[in-house]
Write an enzyme that holds these catalytic residues in place. Sequence first.
Site, PDB file in Angstrom:
ATOM      1  N   HIS A 167       0.801  -1.385   0.020  1.00  0.00           N
ATOM      2  CA  HIS A 167       0.091  -0.042  -0.058  1.00  0.00           C
ATOM      3  C   HIS A 167       0.758   1.226   0.051  1.00  0.00           C
ATOM      4  O   HIS A 167       0.514   2.135   0.722  1.00  0.00           O
ATOM      5  CB  HIS A 167      -1.082   0.003   1.289  1.00  0.00           C
ATOM      6  CG  HIS A 167      -1.816  -1.202   1.193  1.00  0.00           C
ATOM      7  ND1 HIS A 167      -2.877  -1.507   2.208  1.00  0.00           N
ATOM      8  CD2 HIS A 167      -2.275  -2.206   0.178  1.00  0.00           C
ATOM      9  CE1 HIS A 167      -3.639  -2.331   1.983  1.00  0.00           C
ATOM     10  NE2 HIS A 167      -3.209  -2.819   0.947  1.00  0.00           N
TER      11      HIS A 167
ATOM     12  N   ASN B 135      -7.790  -0.498   2.847  1.00  0.00           N
ATOM     13  CA  ASN B 135      -6.835  -0.604   1.805  1.00  0.00           C
ATOM     14  C   ASN B 135      -7.038   0.307   0.617  1.00  0.00           C
ATOM     15  O   ASN B 135      -8.357   0.639   0.406  1.00  0.00           O
ATOM     16  CB  ASN B 135      -7.552  -2.399   1.125  1.00  0.00           C
ATOM     17  CG  ASN B 135      -7.367  -3.193   1.928  1.00  0.00           C
ATOM     18  OD1 ASN B 135      -8.148  -3.390   3.076  1.00  0.00           O
ATOM     19  ND2 ASN B 135      -6.647  -4.208   1.904  1.00  0.00           N
TER      20      ASN B 135
HETATM   21  C1  LIG Z   1       0.333  -7.364  -4.758  1.00  0.00           C
HETATM   22  C2  LIG Z   1      -0.615  -6.364  -4.258  1.00  0.00           C
HETATM   23  C3  LIG Z   1      -1.870  -6.716  -3.722  1.00  0.00           C
HETATM   24  C4  LIG Z   1      -2.813  -5.482  -3.171  1.00  0.00           C
HETATM   25  N1  LIG Z   1      -3.778  -5.837  -2.618  1.00  0.00           N
HETATM   26  C5  LIG Z   1      -4.851  -4.863  -2.312  1.00  0.00           C
HETATM   27  C6  LIG Z   1      -6.033  -4.958  -2.259  1.00  0.00           C
HETATM   28  O1  LIG Z   1      -6.248  -6.291  -2.018  1.00  0.00           O
HETATM   29  N2  LIG Z   1      -7.082  -3.992  -1.915  1.00  0.00           N
HETATM   30  C7  LIG Z   1      -6.509  -2.791  -2.171  1.00  0.00           C
HETATM   31  O2  LIG Z   1      -7.322  -1.795  -2.044  1.00  0.00           O
HETATM   32  N3  LIG Z   1      -5.525  -2.435  -2.488  1.00  0.00           N
HETATM   33  C8  LIG Z   1      -4.497  -3.482  -2.846  1.00  0.00           C
HETATM   34  N4  LIG Z   1      -3.290  -3.049  -3.106  1.00  0.00           N
HETATM   35  C9  LIG Z   1      -2.768  -1.669  -3.294  1.00  0.00           C
HETATM   36  C10 LIG Z   1      -3.523  -1.062  -4.613  1.00  0.00           C
HETATM   37  O3  LIG Z   1      -3.515  -2.079  -5.577  1.00  0.00           O
HETATM   38  C11 LIG Z   1      -2.654   0.322  -5.185  1.00  0.00           C
HETATM   39  O4  LIG Z   1      -2.345   0.991  -3.896  1.00  0.00           O
HETATM   40  C12 LIG Z   1      -3.106   1.181  -6.054  1.00  0.00           C
HETATM   41  O5  LIG Z   1      -3.717   0.042  -7.100  1.00  0.00           O
HETATM   42  C13 LIG Z   1      -2.228   1.724  -6.617  1.00  0.00           C
HETATM   43  O6  LIG Z   1      -3.096   2.646  -7.825  1.00  0.00           O
HETATM   44  P1  LIG Z   1      -2.042   3.824  -8.639  1.00  0.00           P
HETATM   45  O7  LIG Z   1      -3.058   4.412  -9.840  1.00  0.00           O
HETATM   46  O8  LIG Z   1      -1.289   4.951  -7.684  1.00  0.00           O
HETATM   47  O9  LIG Z   1      -0.934   3.190  -9.137  1.00  0.00           O
HETATM   48  P2  LIG Z   1      -0.971   1.832 -10.008  1.00  0.00           P
HETATM   49  O10 LIG Z   1      -2.102   0.976 -10.241  1.00  0.00           O
HETATM   50  O11 LIG Z   1       0.218   0.842 -10.080  1.00  0.00           O
HETATM   51  O12 LIG Z   1      -0.796   2.377 -11.676  1.00  0.00           O
HETATM   52  C14 LIG Z   1       0.317   2.931 -12.188  1.00  0.00           C
HETATM   53  C15 LIG Z   1       0.509   2.714 -13.721  1.00  0.00           C
HETATM   54  O13 LIG Z   1       1.396   3.397 -14.195  1.00  0.00           O
HETATM   55  C16 LIG Z   1       1.986   2.602 -15.281  1.00  0.00           C
HETATM   56  N5  LIG Z   1       3.363   3.404 -15.264  1.00  0.00           N
HETATM   57  C17 LIG Z   1       4.463   3.674 -14.536  1.00  0.00           C
HETATM   58  N6  LIG Z   1       5.449   4.323 -15.077  1.00  0.00           N
HETATM   59  C18 LIG Z   1       5.099   4.577 -16.296  1.00  0.00           C
HETATM   60  C19 LIG Z   1       5.567   4.911 -17.505  1.00  0.00           C
HETATM   61  N7  LIG Z   1       7.033   5.597 -17.437  1.00  0.00           N
HETATM   62  N8  LIG Z   1       5.273   4.926 -18.769  1.00  0.00           N
HETATM   63  C20 LIG Z   1       3.960   4.471 -18.755  1.00  0.00           C
HETATM   64  N9  LIG Z   1       3.260   3.702 -17.824  1.00  0.00           N
HETATM   65  C21 LIG Z   1       3.730   3.830 -16.624  1.00  0.00           C
HETATM   66  C22 LIG Z   1       2.254   1.330 -14.830  1.00  0.00           C
HETATM   67  O14 LIG Z   1       2.610   0.262 -15.653  1.00  0.00           O
HETATM   68  C23 LIG Z   1       1.083   1.205 -14.002  1.00  0.00           C
HETATM   69  O15 LIG Z   1       0.032   0.487 -14.785  1.00  0.00           O
HETATM   70  C24 LIG Z   1      -2.460  -4.098  -3.596  1.00  0.00           C
HETATM   71  C25 LIG Z   1      -1.149  -3.716  -4.408  1.00  0.00           C
HETATM   72  C26 LIG Z   1      -0.511  -4.863  -4.610  1.00  0.00           C
HETATM   73  C27 LIG Z   1       0.908  -4.522  -5.308  1.00  0.00           C
END
Ligand SMILES: Cc1cc2nc3c(=O)[nH]c(=O)nc-3n(C[C@H](O)[C@H](O)[C@H](O)COP(=O)(O)OP(=O)(O)OC[C@H]3O[C@@H](n4cnc5c(N)ncnc54)[C@H](O)[C@@H]3O)c2cc1C
Length: 517
Positions: free
Chosen positions: A452, A490
């Site tokens: 997280h 979460n």
């Molecule tokens: C194993 C795991 C289990 C989890 N379990 C839960 C759960 O059960 N419930 C819950 O609520 N949360 C859970 N989480 C946490 C939650 O999934 C994350 O906090 C949330 O998805 C983050 O969202 P975000 O949009 O910030 O980043 P992300 O969803 O990671 O999105 C970032 C995106 O940007 C892309 N990116 C990065 N750099 C570049 C670049 N230079 N060029 C182009 N694209 C790029 C990446 O490929 C990615 O697709 C979990 C996370 C993980 C890893």
Amino acid sequence: MSIREGRLTRFHTPVEEYDYIIVGGGTTGCPLAATLSEKFSVLLLERGGVATSDPDILYENRSLNPLLYANHDDSPAQNFISEDGVPNTRGRVLGGSSMINFGFYSRANDYFYENSGIEWDMSAVESAYEWVENSIVTRTDGLRKWQASVFNALLEAGVGPDNGFTLDHVQGTKIGGSTFDDSGRRHGAVELLSKANPEYLKVVVHAIVDRVIFSTSKPLAAVGVTYHDSQGKHHEVRVRRGGEVILSAGAIGSPQLLLLSGLGPKSSLLSLNIPVVHDHPFIGQFMADPPRNGINLLVPVRLLDVGVRVVGITKDGPYVESTVVPQIASIITFIPFLNFIPPSNLSVVVVAGKVSRPKSTGSLNLISPFDVTVSPRVRFNYYSHTEDIHQCGKIVEVLNKVLKTPAMGEYKFPGILGHNRFSYIGPSLPKDSSDEESIATFCRTTLATFWHMHGGCLVNKVVDSNLKVIGVNSLRVVDSSTFSSSPGTNPQATTMMLGRYIGEKILNERAASDTRS
Ligand SMILES: Cc1cc2nc3c(=O)[nH]c(=O)nc-3n(C[C@H](O)[C@H](O)[C@H](O)COP(=O)(O)OP(=O)(O)OC[C@H]3O[C@@H](n4cnc5c(N)ncnc54)[C@H](O)[C@@H]3O)c2cc1C
């Protein structure tokens, strides 16, 4: 909507222009892109591929597999080890981390809304959550054996009241939602793209964004990005007047891209020979990752309900969750001490607590000053603040109570003279939660991530209350890197809501300014 491989757009064609360029087709980027495409042309650039037919991504009983098979180069889950030595993972696939996570869905807590620094309109927040939930969230209807036992044990341990099923964050024990449906099939953020206006949205996968491009004259503004495709070809795309570049690349990706683009602490940019576009001392700072501490138990029953549906939200701060570890013929390195594959008539369960608001924070620094595919160095400084150890002590206290409950009785193995015992894989819990030394040792040795992580582009330090980068026009960061605390138990509910919420806010602001002019 068209989804294309990065290589379909060539650098030597005329530079393409869009109203909005979103970097990162992840948990926040997908709902944001779908929303903005209602009125404006949107380009969504995602470094990973499309994995909607990969059974390891799709099915809950295989949800540990993406983490097991993760590599550094091209897998949907990208492994990294923080400088603290703790293995970690982030998504690299359309849908982002919502495609590799464990699916538990629970809305943010009041503390988050009150302290995030983001300007909230709570009725718009409510409708943004509903927009997400009506599409991809399953309301859990009846618990299976292990989750039912955890639910009862938490209540018997005093984590009350019984809140039944709710998506809201409320103290006590509750059943939450899931992005896995009743048949165990995942519905990640990628599905929110089906709500887009297909005429106005272009999604390019395997498009790795290298840099943000800035105006050459004042005022300083983002005008586009450069990216490269899987063949190594470079492309440049630009935003139209009135449009924006929006980074939704996650807690690692967004601060990394800003630093590579010349926004960041001047001295560290200069030490890497990166031309300074704007001195921004807090980019890459305040990185946090709420610790996970707990126990692994071998239990004398075969349990099939892999996944999390229940959470205990304690009065003292920590959150308690538990899952059955799926029967897989492989050692799971990211669960501490789980160097053991159980026989098929037994199961392993993990019972863990989350330090809800760690005070320990760290930083992110570039290793390569030019190559975005080289993961930056990240240090979270887990347990450097004594208050976090104290919080971990509260986890130990509640887990000790949980293990003593009647609901947990059937998970012990028979012992001599009728003294049934739990079978631990790895350390057992310290019995005396006032023994600070043994608590600290337990917390440090069983430390793992809850996945997280957040920070790196905090509100009021890097971005303003509308998530616009301070000192730079036409540039926003919309993702978990802007959070100063983890939202609720979460985070994925809040990150998806945020994408929709900010998208709607931008649409409303543009409509209002069009009316004025
Ligand atoms: C194993 C795991 C289990 C989890 N379990 C839960 C759960 O059960 N419930 C819950 O609520 N949360 C859970 N989480 C946490 C939650 O999934 C994350 O906090 C949330 O998805 C983050 O969202 P975000 O949009 O910030 O980043 P992300 O969803 O990671 O999105 C970032 C995106 O940007 C892309 N990116 C990065 N750099 C570049 C670049 N230079 N060029 C182009 N694209 C790029 C990446 O490929 C990615 O697709 C979990 C996370 C993980 C890893």
